[in-house]
Design an enzyme around this catalytic site. Structure first.
Site, mmCIF file in Angstrom:
data_model
loop_
_atom_site.group_PDB
_atom_site.id
_atom_site.type_symbol
_atom_site.label_atom_id
_atom_site.label_comp_id
_atom_site.label_asym_id
_atom_site.label_seq_id
_atom_site.Cartn_x
_atom_site.Cartn_y
_atom_site.Cartn_z
ATOM 1 N N GLY A 46 44.049 26.181 83.309
ATOM 2 C CA GLY A 46 43.631 26.690 82.003
ATOM 3 C C GLY A 46 43.168 25.545 81.133
ATOM 4 O O GLY A 46 43.471 24.376 81.409
ATOM 5 N N GLN A 51 41.589 21.154 73.314
ATOM 6 C CA GLN A 51 41.812 20.012 74.205
ATOM 7 C C GLN A 51 40.554 19.185 74.429
ATOM 8 O O GLN A 51 40.635 18.028 74.825
ATOM 9 C CB GLN A 51 42.365 20.476 75.563
ATOM 10 C CG GLN A 51 43.773 21.052 75.461
ATOM 11 C CD GLN A 51 44.227 21.581 76.801
ATOM 12 O OE1 GLN A 51 43.886 22.710 77.168
ATOM 13 N NE2 GLN A 51 44.978 20.794 77.538
ATOM 14 N N LEU A 92 47.306 19.346 80.770
ATOM 15 C CA LEU A 92 46.323 18.282 80.980
ATOM 16 C C LEU A 92 46.317 17.289 79.821
ATOM 17 O O LEU A 92 45.877 16.155 79.997
ATOM 18 C CB LEU A 92 44.922 18.894 81.157
ATOM 19 C CG LEU A 92 44.756 19.771 82.406
ATOM 20 C CD1 LEU A 92 43.422 20.478 82.377
ATOM 21 C CD2 LEU A 92 44.910 18.944 83.677
ATOM 22 N N HIS A 133 50.394 29.551 76.757
ATOM 23 C CA HIS A 133 50.246 28.091 76.636
ATOM 24 C C HIS A 133 48.906 27.753 75.959
ATOM 25 O O HIS A 133 48.849 26.889 75.077
ATOM 26 C CB HIS A 133 50.354 27.498 78.047
ATOM 27 C CG HIS A 133 50.103 26.039 78.179
ATOM 28 N ND1 HIS A 133 51.066 25.155 78.618
ATOM 29 C CD2 HIS A 133 48.982 25.283 77.984
ATOM 30 C CE1 HIS A 133 50.556 23.938 78.659
ATOM 31 N NE2 HIS A 133 49.300 23.986 78.287
ATOM 32 N N HIS A 137 47.800 26.078 72.129
ATOM 33 C CA HIS A 137 46.879 24.958 71.861
ATOM 34 C C HIS A 137 45.970 25.274 70.667
ATOM 35 O O HIS A 137 45.714 24.405 69.826
ATOM 36 C CB HIS A 137 45.983 24.674 73.070
ATOM 37 C CG HIS A 137 46.580 23.781 74.119
ATOM 38 N ND1 HIS A 137 47.012 22.504 73.861
ATOM 39 C CD2 HIS A 137 46.774 23.973 75.452
ATOM 40 C CE1 HIS A 137 47.459 21.951 74.984
ATOM 41 N NE2 HIS A 137 47.329 22.819 75.978
#
Ligand code: GNR
Ligand code: NI
Length: 167
Positions: A46, A51, A92, A133, A137
Protein backbone atom coordinates in the site's frame (compact mmCIF):
# COMPACT_ATOMS: atom_id res chain seq x y z
CA UNK A 1 4.99 6.72 -15.27
CA UNK A 2 7.64 7.69 -12.76
CA UNK A 3 8.94 6.59 -9.39
CA UNK A 4 8.40 9.08 -6.58
CA UNK A 5 10.60 9.44 -3.49
CA UNK A 6 9.16 8.08 -0.24
CA UNK A 7 9.51 10.25 2.90
CA UNK A 8 10.97 8.61 6.02
CA UNK A 9 9.97 9.04 9.67
CA UNK A 10 10.57 11.48 11.43
CA UNK A 11 10.10 13.78 8.41
CA UNK A 12 7.56 16.39 9.62
CA UNK A 13 5.80 16.30 6.23
CA UNK A 14 4.48 12.83 7.18
CA UNK A 15 2.42 14.68 9.83
CA UNK A 16 0.49 16.86 7.33
CA UNK A 17 -3.24 16.28 7.06
CA UNK A 18 -4.16 15.64 3.42
CA UNK A 19 -6.92 17.62 1.68
CA UNK A 20 -9.79 16.01 -0.23
CA UNK A 21 -9.28 15.69 -3.99
CA UNK A 22 -11.49 18.26 -5.71
CA UNK A 23 -10.81 17.64 -9.41
CA UNK A 24 -10.66 14.25 -11.06
CA UNK A 25 -8.27 15.20 -13.83
CA UNK A 26 -5.25 13.84 -15.72
CA UNK A 27 -2.91 14.96 -12.92
CA UNK A 28 -4.79 12.72 -10.48
CA UNK A 29 -4.49 9.81 -12.91
CA UNK A 30 -0.74 10.36 -13.19
CA UNK A 31 -0.40 10.53 -9.39
CA UNK A 32 -2.25 7.21 -9.01
CA UNK A 33 -0.14 5.52 -11.71
CA UNK A 34 3.11 6.87 -10.21
CA UNK A 35 2.04 5.73 -6.73
CA UNK A 36 1.29 2.20 -7.98
CA UNK A 37 4.68 2.04 -9.71
CA UNK A 38 6.43 3.37 -6.57
CA UNK A 39 4.56 0.88 -4.34
CA UNK A 40 5.46 -2.12 -6.57
CA UNK A 41 9.08 -0.98 -6.85
CA UNK A 42 9.51 -0.58 -3.07
CA UNK A 43 8.00 -3.25 -2.77
CA UNK A 44 4.96 -2.63 -0.59
CA UNK A 45 1.28 -3.56 -0.38
CA UNK A 46 0.00 0.00 0.00
CA UNK A 47 1.01 3.65 -0.36
CA UNK A 48 -0.63 6.91 0.68
CA UNK A 49 -0.02 10.15 -1.26
CA UNK A 50 1.33 11.73 1.96
CA UNK A 51 4.30 9.33 1.75
CA UNK A 52 5.32 10.80 -1.62
CA UNK A 53 4.83 14.37 -0.33
CA UNK A 54 1.47 14.96 -2.06
CA UNK A 55 -1.01 16.08 0.57
CA UNK A 56 -4.21 14.92 -1.09
CA UNK A 57 -6.48 12.06 -0.07
CA UNK A 58 -5.29 9.31 -2.44
CA UNK A 59 -4.34 5.72 -1.55
CA UNK A 60 -3.17 2.74 -3.62
CA UNK A 61 -3.15 -0.88 -2.44
CA UNK A 62 -2.38 -4.33 -3.86
CA UNK A 63 -2.45 -7.17 -1.34
CA UNK A 64 -2.47 -9.90 -4.04
CA UNK A 65 1.28 -10.55 -3.84
CA UNK A 66 1.44 -10.89 -7.62
CA UNK A 67 0.72 -7.31 -8.79
CA UNK A 68 -2.59 -8.60 -10.13
CA UNK A 69 -5.06 -6.51 -8.15
CA UNK A 70 -4.10 -2.81 -8.09
CA UNK A 71 -6.69 -0.81 -6.16
CA UNK A 72 -6.98 2.94 -5.72
CA UNK A 73 -9.12 4.97 -3.35
CA UNK A 74 -9.73 8.71 -3.66
CA UNK A 75 -11.18 10.52 -0.62
CA UNK A 76 -11.65 7.20 1.25
CA UNK A 77 -13.67 7.12 4.47
CA UNK A 78 -14.31 4.31 6.90
CA UNK A 79 -18.10 4.13 7.08
CA UNK A 80 -18.38 1.12 9.43
CA UNK A 81 -16.04 -1.06 11.46
CA UNK A 82 -16.53 -4.49 13.04
CA UNK A 83 -14.40 -6.36 15.57
CA UNK A 84 -10.74 -6.06 16.49
CA UNK A 85 -7.65 -7.84 15.24
CA UNK A 86 -3.91 -7.70 15.92
CA UNK A 87 -1.47 -7.86 13.04
CA UNK A 88 2.23 -7.22 12.62
CA UNK A 89 2.68 -4.08 10.53
CA UNK A 90 5.50 -2.44 8.67
CA UNK A 91 5.68 0.85 6.78
CA UNK A 92 7.75 2.05 3.83
CA UNK A 93 8.21 5.34 5.75
CA UNK A 94 9.54 3.49 8.82
CA UNK A 95 11.95 1.03 7.19
CA UNK A 96 13.02 -2.07 9.08
CA UNK A 97 10.48 -1.73 11.90
CA UNK A 98 7.77 -4.37 12.38
CA UNK A 99 5.38 -4.21 15.35
CA UNK A 100 1.95 -5.54 16.25
CA UNK A 101 -0.99 -3.09 16.06
CA UNK A 102 -4.65 -3.62 16.98
CA UNK A 103 -7.21 -2.38 14.42
CA UNK A 104 -10.77 -3.07 13.29
CA UNK A 105 -11.14 -6.57 11.82
CA UNK A 106 -13.60 -5.56 9.07
CA UNK A 107 -14.25 -2.17 7.50
CA UNK A 108 -16.73 -0.73 5.01
CA UNK A 109 -15.00 1.87 2.85
CA UNK A 110 -16.69 4.64 0.87
CA UNK A 111 -14.42 6.16 -1.79
CA UNK A 112 -14.21 7.48 -5.35
CA UNK A 113 -12.31 6.05 -8.30
CA UNK A 114 -10.01 8.06 -10.61
CA UNK A 115 -13.01 9.09 -12.75
CA UNK A 116 -14.87 10.49 -9.75
CA UNK A 117 -17.36 7.62 -9.56
CA UNK A 118 -18.27 6.62 -5.98
CA UNK A 119 -17.93 3.01 -4.79
CA UNK A 120 -18.11 0.98 -1.58
CA UNK A 121 -15.85 -1.88 -0.58
CA UNK A 122 -16.01 -4.32 2.30
CA UNK A 123 -12.58 -5.35 3.51
CA UNK A 124 -11.24 -7.88 5.98
CA UNK A 125 -7.88 -9.51 6.68
CA UNK A 126 -4.77 -7.85 5.29
CA UNK A 127 -6.77 -5.50 3.03
CA UNK A 128 -8.70 -4.13 6.06
CA UNK A 129 -5.47 -3.56 7.99
CA UNK A 130 -3.80 -1.92 5.00
CA UNK A 131 -6.61 0.51 4.22
CA UNK A 132 -6.75 1.62 7.87
CA UNK A 133 -2.94 2.07 7.85
CA UNK A 134 -3.17 4.16 4.64
CA UNK A 135 -6.05 6.38 5.81
CA UNK A 136 -4.01 7.06 8.97
CA UNK A 137 -1.18 8.36 6.71
CA UNK A 138 -3.66 10.82 5.11
CA UNK A 139 -4.38 12.13 8.63
CA UNK A 140 -0.66 12.44 9.47
CA UNK A 141 -0.61 9.34 11.62
CA UNK A 142 1.96 6.48 11.59
CA UNK A 143 1.59 2.94 12.95
CA UNK A 144 4.37 3.63 15.45
CA UNK A 145 2.04 6.18 17.13
CA UNK A 146 0.12 3.19 18.57
CA UNK A 147 3.23 1.83 20.33
CA UNK A 148 4.53 2.65 23.82
CA UNK A 149 6.61 5.81 24.27
CA UNK A 150 9.66 3.65 25.01
CA UNK A 151 9.29 1.74 21.73
CA UNK A 152 8.73 5.00 19.83
CA UNK A 153 11.92 6.46 21.31
CA UNK A 154 13.93 3.36 20.37
CA UNK A 155 12.57 3.49 16.80
CA UNK A 156 13.42 7.21 16.39
CA UNK A 157 16.96 6.55 17.64
CA UNK A 158 17.43 3.54 15.35
CA UNK A 159 16.23 5.48 12.27
CA UNK A 160 18.31 8.55 13.17
CA UNK A 161 21.43 6.36 13.49
CA UNK A 162 20.75 4.70 10.10
CA UNK A 163 20.12 8.12 8.53
CA UNK A 164 23.50 9.41 9.80
CA UNK A 165 25.23 6.55 7.95
CA UNK A 166 23.89 7.91 4.64
CA UNK A 167 24.85 11.56 5.37
O1 GNR B 1 4.05 -2.67 2.57
C1 GNR B 1 3.40 -2.53 3.60
N1 GNR B 1 3.08 -3.62 4.34
C2 GNR B 1 2.19 -3.59 5.41
C3 GNR B 1 2.14 -4.71 6.24
C4 GNR B 1 1.26 -4.75 7.31
C5 GNR B 1 0.43 -3.68 7.55
C6 GNR B 1 0.48 -2.56 6.75
C7 GNR B 1 1.34 -2.51 5.67
S1 GNR B 1 1.37 -1.10 4.64
C8 GNR B 1 3.04 -1.17 4.05
C9 GNR B 1 3.25 -0.11 2.99
C10 GNR B 1 3.06 1.27 3.60
O2 GNR B 1 3.86 1.78 4.33
N2 GNR B 1 1.93 1.86 3.36
O3 GNR B 1 1.66 3.06 3.91
NI1 NI C 1 2.83 3.11 5.74
Amino acid sequence: MALRQILHHPDPRLRNKASPVASFDAELGKLIDDMLETMYDAPGIGLAATQVNVHQRVVVIDVSGEKSTPLHFVNPVIAETTGEEEMEEGCLSVPGVFETVCRAEEVLIHAFDRNGDPFEMNADGLLAVCIQHEIDHLDGKLFVDYLSQLKQLRIRKKLAKEQRQYD
